[in-house]
Design a protein around this motif. Structure first.
Motif, PDB file in Angstrom:
ATOM      1  N   ARG A   1      -5.613  21.906 -46.261  1.00 39.57           N
ATOM      2  CA  ARG A   1      -6.551  21.669 -47.237  1.00 39.57           C
ATOM      3  C   ARG A   1      -6.441  20.223 -47.889  1.00 39.57           C
ATOM      4  NH1 ARG A   1      -7.519  27.323 -50.141  1.00 39.57           N
ATOM      5  NH2 ARG A   1      -9.510  26.182 -51.239  1.00 39.57           N
ATOM      6  N   TYR A   2      -5.150  20.019 -48.501  1.00 42.17           N
ATOM      7  CA  TYR A   2      -4.153  19.007 -49.189  1.00 42.17           C
ATOM      8  C   TYR A   2      -3.704  17.757 -49.138  1.00 42.17           C
ATOM      9  CZ  TYR A   2      -5.590  23.199 -52.627  1.00 42.17           C
ATOM     10  OH  TYR A   2      -6.815  24.271 -52.934  1.00 42.17           O
ATOM     11  N   ALA A   3      -3.527  18.055 -48.227  1.00 42.41           N
ATOM     12  CA  ALA A   3      -2.379  16.773 -47.592  1.00 42.41           C
ATOM     13  C   ALA A   3      -3.430  15.770 -46.956  1.00 42.41           C
ATOM     14  CB  ALA A   3      -1.157  16.890 -46.452  1.00 42.41           C
ATOM     15  N   PRO A   4      -3.354  14.492 -46.613  1.00 43.60           N
ATOM     16  CA  PRO A   4      -4.598  14.094 -46.157  1.00 43.60           C
ATOM     17  C   PRO A   4      -4.838  14.017 -44.217  1.00 43.60           C
ATOM     18  CG  PRO A   4      -2.667  12.786 -47.414  1.00 43.60           C
ATOM     19  CD  PRO A   4      -2.409  13.250 -47.176  1.00 43.60           C
ATOM     20  N   PRO A   5      -5.770  14.021 -43.760  1.00 42.62           N
ATOM     21  CA  PRO A   5      -5.845  14.618 -42.589  1.00 42.62           C
ATOM     22  C   PRO A   5      -4.879  13.740 -40.743  1.00 42.62           C
ATOM     23  CG  PRO A   5      -8.206  14.380 -44.191  1.00 42.62           C
ATOM     24  CD  PRO A   5      -6.810  13.395 -44.800  1.00 42.62           C
ATOM     25  N   GLY A   6      -4.607  12.605 -41.654  1.00 46.57           N
ATOM     26  CA  GLY A   6      -3.698  11.473 -40.767  1.00 46.57           C
ATOM     27  C   GLY A   6      -2.684  12.473 -40.548  1.00 46.57           C
ATOM     28  N   LEU A   7      -2.236  13.418 -41.365  1.00 42.86           N
ATOM     29  CA  LEU A   7      -0.378  14.016 -42.219  1.00 42.86           C
ATOM     30  C   LEU A   7      -0.542  15.118 -41.439  1.00 42.86           C
ATOM     31  CD1 LEU A   7       1.856  11.903 -44.703  1.00 42.86           C
ATOM     32  CD2 LEU A   7       1.826  11.282 -42.237  1.00 42.86           C
ATOM     33  N   SER A   8      -2.130  15.318 -42.362  1.00 42.64           N
ATOM     34  CA  SER A   8      -1.863  17.336 -42.414  1.00 42.64           C
ATOM     35  C   SER A   8      -2.208  17.766 -40.646  1.00 42.64           C
ATOM     36  CB  SER A   8      -3.008  17.691 -43.179  1.00 42.64           C
ATOM     37  OG  SER A   8      -4.046  16.992 -42.813  1.00 42.64           O
ATOM     38  N   LEU A   9      -3.257  17.336 -39.998  1.00 46.34           N
ATOM     39  CA  LEU A   9      -3.253  17.492 -38.341  1.00 46.34           C
ATOM     40  C   LEU A   9      -2.435  17.193 -37.636  1.00 46.34           C
ATOM     41  CD1 LEU A   9      -7.418  16.430 -38.928  1.00 46.34           C
ATOM     42  CD2 LEU A   9      -5.962  18.973 -39.340  1.00 46.34           C
ATOM     43  N   PRO A  10      -1.470  15.975 -37.374  1.00 43.74           N
ATOM     44  CA  PRO A  10      -1.012  15.960 -36.437  1.00 43.74           C
ATOM     45  C   PRO A  10       0.481  16.973 -37.094  1.00 43.74           C
ATOM     46  CG  PRO A  10      -1.229  13.593 -37.323  1.00 43.74           C
ATOM     47  CD  PRO A  10      -1.879  14.503 -38.180  1.00 43.74           C
ATOM     48  N   LEU A  11       0.703  17.512 -37.784  1.00 44.83           N
ATOM     49  CA  LEU A  11       1.593  18.267 -38.811  1.00 44.83           C
ATOM     50  C   LEU A  11       1.058  19.352 -38.227  1.00 44.83           C
ATOM     51  CD1 LEU A  11       4.661  19.039 -40.280  1.00 44.83           C
ATOM     52  CD2 LEU A  11       2.628  19.485 -41.807  1.00 44.83           C
ATOM     53  N   LEU A  12       0.098  19.867 -37.968  1.00 47.22           N
ATOM     54  CA  LEU A  12      -0.431  21.168 -37.441  1.00 47.22           C
ATOM     55  C   LEU A  12       0.218  21.488 -35.981  1.00 47.22           C
ATOM     56  CD1 LEU A  12      -1.822  24.274 -38.084  1.00 47.22           C
ATOM     57  CD2 LEU A  12      -3.968  22.369 -37.661  1.00 47.22           C
ATOM     58  N   ARG A  13      -0.798  20.409 -35.444  1.00 49.51           N
ATOM     59  CA  ARG A  13      -0.316  20.335 -33.727  1.00 49.51           C
ATOM     60  C   ARG A  13       1.481  20.380 -33.246  1.00 49.51           C
ATOM     61  NH1 ARG A  13      -3.514  16.405 -33.277  1.00 49.51           N
ATOM     62  NH2 ARG A  13      -5.617  17.199 -32.633  1.00 49.51           N
ATOM     63  N   ALA A  14       1.978  19.615 -34.405  1.00 47.95           N
ATOM     64  CA  ALA A  14       3.477  19.287 -33.813  1.00 47.95           C
ATOM     65  C   ALA A  14       3.813  20.742 -33.775  1.00 47.95           C
ATOM     66  CB  ALA A  14       4.173  18.020 -35.063  1.00 47.95           C
ATOM     67  N   THR A  15       3.697  21.632 -35.198  1.00 46.06           N
ATOM     68  CA  THR A  15       4.319  22.803 -35.715  1.00 46.06           C
ATOM     69  C   THR A  15       3.468  23.845 -34.504  1.00 46.06           C
ATOM     70  OG1 THR A  15       3.293  23.056 -37.303  1.00 46.06           O
ATOM     71  CG2 THR A  15       5.450  22.055 -37.654  1.00 46.06           C
ATOM     72  N   ALA A  16       2.592  23.798 -34.233  1.00 48.92           N
ATOM     73  CA  ALA A  16       2.223  24.886 -33.802  1.00 48.92           C
ATOM     74  C   ALA A  16       2.682  25.983 -32.380  1.00 48.92           C
ATOM     75  CB  ALA A  16       0.668  24.598 -32.701  1.00 48.92           C
ATOM     76  N   PRO A  17       3.884  25.003 -31.821  1.00 48.52           N
ATOM     77  CA  PRO A  17       4.744  26.188 -31.171  1.00 48.52           C
ATOM     78  C   PRO A  17       5.284  27.142 -31.772  1.00 48.52           C
ATOM     79  CG  PRO A  17       4.894  23.188 -30.066  1.00 48.52           C
ATOM     80  CD  PRO A  17       3.814  23.686 -31.801  1.00 48.52           C
ATOM     81  N   ALA A  18       5.989  27.113 -32.723  1.00 52.05           N
ATOM     82  CA  ALA A  18       6.597  27.489 -33.994  1.00 52.05           C
ATOM     83  C   ALA A  18       5.516  28.643 -34.046  1.00 52.05           C
ATOM     84  CB  ALA A  18       7.104  26.774 -34.954  1.00 52.05           C
ATOM     85  N   LEU A  19       5.140  28.760 -34.125  1.00 55.16           N
ATOM     86  CA  LEU A  19       3.711  29.672 -34.638  1.00 55.16           C
ATOM     87  C   LEU A  19       3.071  30.995 -33.915  1.00 55.16           C
ATOM     88  CD1 LEU A  19       1.146  27.626 -36.851  1.00 55.16           C
ATOM     89  CD2 LEU A  19       2.700  29.504 -38.271  1.00 55.16           C
TER      90      LEU A  19
END
Length: 458
Positions: free
Chosen positions: A173-191
């Motif tokens: 919601r608040y971080a730059p999309p260029g970081l937040s979306l790759p981070l979400l994709r990177a951490t999805a395996p742990a969810l």
């Protein structure tokens, strides 16, 4: 050996012993080094924190995680602007903590490391208004942290992923999309389980609000992918978006992966690019998916036709190579010659130059420069300089013409940011002058340099 020579030798040996290197520092011994580090740490908070990180790593995962968490919290709680004088020190300090998470902590406890690397990326939101990252060094630290997260996440075995999901929700919601979306994709395996479902639902809900950033919807699609929910992914596109070539390609790719070939074909039909989109990466991606779908449907002839069409439209070298590999006998030689002739006449002269240089067909690249050099834009520095490098050995005239196009563009537009490059290009052009034909009808180097001198300001 004379006394003077002995003295000089002694000075050299003393200098070698004073050199700052690991071997000389080891000779000081642990006690003297420890005392020296204590003295130095008192004069610099960042140095003290760096030393404490090393000590905490020796004490165990919990101690190290607590040390890193304190620093992240301190940065997050502060609202003070970071002065440009402190910029370098701050970036180095933050990167040291990133490395501590990605290195020793990740080896000791992947769960703690994943939580902290996500929290570290989350700092990007609050720091955006507190520091001028004109050199992009801070952004690079965060990008590296996202890469670290992708490596750590598969090794994390979170018993309760709720806290991670909550943190990711705030970051998206608040971080730059260029970081937040790759981070979400990177951490999805742990969810997993309900936290994954809840996070996706929350992102879908906020994405429907008026004026909601598109990144929130993309975040929900990333989670739909993580769940293997093809229909859920597609449903998050509007009807007007689904007809766009890049979107159609994304939809078709997922349908193809799910074995739904006919639906994939229809998705591509709805989003077929027009000729005006030639060379557009989205159109090229659409064509690649189209070929994959055709092959999956057993239409080998149609796939070959699509490869050639892609090359004709975009000068796509990958499409051409794939097309040639599937030809029998000597048909590939004839087809390659036809493709090179097509490139020489193609409306995209820059795409043609790139293809001929990279293929490589340097003879044809030199011919292109000679015949259509006036169509080459001097502001395309990367392409023209790369082509000049490739051609200068066997085709110095073509290389010279490319260098002159670059130099003249800088001089004509007084492009101060490229003055240093222009000086170098002029020296390179001068070095090729002796190899130029005397009767080729081209301006000699001295005349060109004089013409540039009337305009240049470097």
């Amino acid at each position: 050996m004379s006394n003077a020579e002995k003295a000089a030798t002694a000075v050299k040996k003393a200098g070698a012993r004073k050199a700052l290197n690991a071997a000389n520092l080891t000779r000081l011994g642990p006690e003297r080094l420890a005392a020296l580090l204590m003295e130095i740490s008192e004069s610099g908070p960042a140095i003290k924190r760096r030393i404490k990180l090393e000590l905490a790593a020796e004490a165990g995962a919990g101690v190290l995680a607590a040390e890193i968490a304190r620093r992240i919290d301190a940065i997050d709680d502060s609202r003070a602007r970071i002065n440009w004088r402190k910029y370098k020190e701050f970036v180095r300090d933050l990167d040291a903590h990133r490395q501590a998470v990605a290195g020793p902590l990740a080896l000791l406890d992947a769960n703690l490391a994943l939580d902290l690397i996500v929290r570290l990326v989350g700092l990007s939101a609050s720091l955006a208004s507190r520091i001028k990252d004109t050199k992009g060094e801070l952004e690079e630290v965060f990008s590296e942290a996202v890469t670290d997260a992708a490596e750590i996440a598969p090794r994390a075995a979170l018993v309760d992923a709720s806290s991670l999901a909550d943190r990711l929700f705030e970051i998206v919601r608040y971080a730059p999309p260029g970081l937040s979306l790759p981070l979400l994709r990177a951490t999805a395996p742990a969810l997993h389980g309900q936290p994954l479902v809840d996070l996706r639902n929350r992102l879908e809900t906020v994405s429907k609000g008026r004026g909601a950033p598109r990144a929130w919807r993309v975040g929900a699609q990333i989670l739909a992918d993580a769940q293997g929910d093809v229909d859920g992914f597609i449903a998050l596109f509007t009807t007007s978006e689904a007809v766009l070539p890049p979107v159609g390609a994304e939809i078709a790719r997922r349908l193809l992966g799910a074995g739904r070939m006919e639906e994939a074909r229809k998705a591509l039909e709805r989003s077929e690019p027009d000729r005006a989109s030639a060379g557009d990466p989205g159109a090229m991606d659409w064509t690649q998916v189209q070929i994959e779908v055709m092959e999956a449907l057993g239409d080998a002839e149609g796939a070959q036709a699509a490869r050639w069409t892609s090359f004709e439209r975009d000068l796509n070298p990958n499409a051409l190579r794939a097309y040639l590999r599937r030809l029998d006998g000597f048909d590939d030689v004839e087809a390659e010659d036809k493709a090179m002739d097509l490139a020489l006449e193609h409306r995209d002269v820059h795409g043609a130059l790139a293809l001929l240089v990279d293929w490589p067909r340097l003879d044809l690249a030199a011919r292109l420069v000679a015949e259509r050099g006036d169509q080459l834009a001097g502001d395309k520095s990367e392409l023209l300089e790369r082509a000049a490098r490739a051609l200068e050995g066997r085709y110095p005239l073509a290389a010279t013409l490319l260098l002159r196009a670059l130099i003249w563009d800088v001089a004509r537009h007084a492009d101060t940011e490229r003055y240093t490059q222009a000086k170098r290009w002029m020296l390179e052009a001068a070095s090729l002058a002796a190899a130029l034909p005397e009767d080729g009808g081209y301006e000699d180097h001295e005349a060109f340099a004089e013409r540039v001198a009337r305009l240049r300001r470097w």
